[in-house]
Design a protein around this motif. Structure first.
Motif, PDB file in Angstrom:
ATOM      1  N   ASN A  98       0.845  -1.189   0.000  1.00  0.00           N
ATOM      2  CA  ASN A  98       0.000   0.000   0.000  1.00  0.00           C
ATOM      3  C   ASN A  98       0.882   1.241   0.000  1.00  0.00           C
ATOM      4  O   ASN A  98       1.766   1.383   0.834  1.00  0.00           O
ATOM      5  CB  ASN A  98      -0.901  -0.041   1.240  1.00  0.00           C
ATOM      6  N   GLN A  99       0.640   2.175  -0.936  1.00  0.00           N
ATOM      7  CA  GLN A  99       1.472   3.370  -1.072  1.00  0.00           C
ATOM      8  C   GLN A  99       1.317   4.310   0.117  1.00  0.00           C
ATOM      9  O   GLN A  99       2.173   5.141   0.362  1.00  0.00           O
ATOM     10  CB  GLN A  99       1.117   4.109  -2.360  1.00  0.00           C
ATOM     11  N   ASN A 100       0.196   4.230   0.836  1.00  0.00           N
ATOM     12  CA  ASN A 100      -0.049   5.135   1.955  1.00  0.00           C
ATOM     13  C   ASN A 100       0.444   4.599   3.284  1.00  0.00           C
ATOM     14  O   ASN A 100       0.261   5.235   4.303  1.00  0.00           O
ATOM     15  CB  ASN A 100      -1.537   5.455   2.060  1.00  0.00           C
ATOM     16  N   GLN A 101       1.051   3.416   3.292  1.00  0.00           N
ATOM     17  CA  GLN A 101       1.513   2.837   4.557  1.00  0.00           C
ATOM     18  C   GLN A 101       2.898   3.361   4.908  1.00  0.00           C
ATOM     19  O   GLN A 101       3.752   3.529   4.032  1.00  0.00           O
ATOM     20  CB  GLN A 101       1.569   1.316   4.477  1.00  0.00           C
ATOM     21  N   ILE A 102       3.074   3.608   6.187  1.00  0.00           N
ATOM     22  CA  ILE A 102       4.372   3.988   6.725  1.00  0.00           C
ATOM     23  C   ILE A 102       4.830   2.819   7.569  1.00  0.00           C
ATOM     24  O   ILE A 102       4.227   2.518   8.606  1.00  0.00           O
ATOM     25  CB  ILE A 102       4.271   5.264   7.577  1.00  0.00           C
ATOM     26  N   ALA A 103       5.850   2.128   7.117  1.00  0.00           N
ATOM     27  CA  ALA A 103       6.316   0.943   7.837  1.00  0.00           C
ATOM     28  C   ALA A 103       7.729   0.611   7.404  1.00  0.00           C
ATOM     29  O   ALA A 103       8.143   0.917   6.285  1.00  0.00           O
ATOM     30  CB  ALA A 103       5.393  -0.245   7.568  1.00  0.00           C
ATOM     31  N   ASN A 104       8.443  -0.012   8.289  1.00  0.00           N
ATOM     32  CA  ASN A 104       9.748  -0.548   7.962  1.00  0.00           C
ATOM     33  C   ASN A 104       9.561  -1.932   7.361  1.00  0.00           C
ATOM     34  O   ASN A 104       8.540  -2.592   7.622  1.00  0.00           O
ATOM     35  CB  ASN A 104      10.610  -0.643   9.226  1.00  0.00           C
ATOM     36  N   PRO A 105      10.516  -2.399   6.565  1.00  0.00           N
ATOM     37  CA  PRO A 105      10.412  -3.776   6.084  1.00  0.00           C
ATOM     38  C   PRO A 105      10.451  -4.742   7.270  1.00  0.00           C
ATOM     39  O   PRO A 105      11.131  -4.483   8.264  1.00  0.00           O
ATOM     40  CB  PRO A 105      11.645  -3.953   5.203  1.00  0.00           C
ATOM     41  N   GLN A 106       9.695  -5.814   7.157  1.00  0.00           N
ATOM     42  CA  GLN A 106       9.657  -6.775   8.268  1.00  0.00           C
ATOM     43  C   GLN A 106      11.000  -7.459   8.414  1.00  0.00           C
ATOM     44  O   GLN A 106      11.636  -7.828   7.439  1.00  0.00           O
ATOM     45  CB  GLN A 106       8.576  -7.824   8.026  1.00  0.00           C
ATOM     46  N   GLY A 162       9.073  -3.724  11.628  1.00  0.00           N
ATOM     47  CA  GLY A 162       8.102  -3.746  10.537  1.00  0.00           C
ATOM     48  C   GLY A 162       6.802  -4.421  10.908  1.00  0.00           C
ATOM     49  O   GLY A 162       6.026  -4.809  10.035  1.00  0.00           O
ATOM     50  N   TRP A 163       6.526  -4.559  12.186  1.00  0.00           N
ATOM     51  CA  TRP A 163       5.319  -5.251  12.649  1.00  0.00           C
ATOM     52  C   TRP A 163       4.225  -4.273  13.047  1.00  0.00           C
ATOM     53  O   TRP A 163       3.172  -4.679  13.524  1.00  0.00           O
ATOM     54  CB  TRP A 163       5.638  -6.146  13.848  1.00  0.00           C
ATOM     55  N   TYR A 164       4.451  -2.985  12.887  1.00  0.00           N
ATOM     56  CA  TYR A 164       3.449  -1.965  13.195  1.00  0.00           C
ATOM     57  C   TYR A 164       3.419  -1.006  12.017  1.00  0.00           C
ATOM     58  O   TYR A 164       4.412  -0.359  11.718  1.00  0.00           O
ATOM     59  CB  TYR A 164       3.803  -1.217  14.484  1.00  0.00           C
ATOM     60  N   LYS A 165       2.274  -0.950  11.346  1.00  0.00           N
ATOM     61  CA  LYS A 165       2.151  -0.117  10.160  1.00  0.00           C
ATOM     62  C   LYS A 165       1.225   1.061  10.454  1.00  0.00           C
ATOM     63  O   LYS A 165       0.247   0.927  11.181  1.00  0.00           O
ATOM     64  CB  LYS A 165       1.593  -0.935   9.003  1.00  0.00           C
ATOM     65  N   LEU A 166       1.556   2.189   9.887  1.00  0.00           N
ATOM     66  CA  LEU A 166       0.741   3.389  10.012  1.00  0.00           C
ATOM     67  C   LEU A 166       0.197   3.750   8.643  1.00  0.00           C
ATOM     68  O   LEU A 166       0.817   3.463   7.625  1.00  0.00           O
ATOM     69  CB  LEU A 166       1.576   4.547  10.561  1.00  0.00           C
ATOM     70  N   GLU A 167      -0.947   4.376   8.631  1.00  0.00           N
ATOM     71  CA  GLU A 167      -1.561   4.807   7.380  1.00  0.00           C
ATOM     72  C   GLU A 167      -1.308   6.304   7.212  1.00  0.00           C
ATOM     73  O   GLU A 167      -1.692   7.095   8.078  1.00  0.00           O
ATOM     74  CB  GLU A 167      -3.061   4.524   7.431  1.00  0.00           C
TER      75      GLU A 167
END
Length: 110
Positions: free
Chosen positions: A3-11, A81-86
């Motif tokens: 998802n382009q709107n997700q803010i997350a580190n790679p798992q 990378g286990w917590y994603k923000l929108e």
């Protein structure tokens, strides 16, 4: 597709592709964060309503330590990378800004 709107580190770390009934590291950390959120919500009430000063001081210290534990759990989950923000759209940000900046006229001080 990510998802382009997700803010997350790679798992990072090894998580099974197919989740079994056993808890893995992500599950334990997620449970720790959820427990800390529950505790801080309820300690906020207890601290606010404590009538004895020493009890207030002790519970406030526990509340602060629990907030720090929640922050540490969140940071570790985000790092792995286990917590994603929108990410919010610019239009959403402007709408929220307009909504809440209108409330400022209701404050007793400006």
């Amino acid at each position: 597709m990510p998802n382009q709107n997700q803010i997350a580190n790679p798992q990072s770390g090894q998580l099974p592709q197919v989740k079994g009934p056993q808890m893995n590291d992500r599950d334990y950390l997620n449970d720790c964060l959820a427990t800390c959120k529950y505790l801080t919500d309820n300690f906020n009430i207890a601290v606010r309503e404590a009538s004895h000063q020493q009890l207030y001081d002790d519970m406030l210290q526990i509340l602060n330590e629990t907030h720090q534990s929640a922050r540490d759990a969140f940071n570790l989950m985000f790092q792995k990378g286990w917590y994603k923000l929108e990410a919010a759209e610019q239009q959403q940000l402007q709408q929220a800004y307009q909504q809440f900046s209108g409330y400022s006229t209701q404050f007793p001080y400006h």
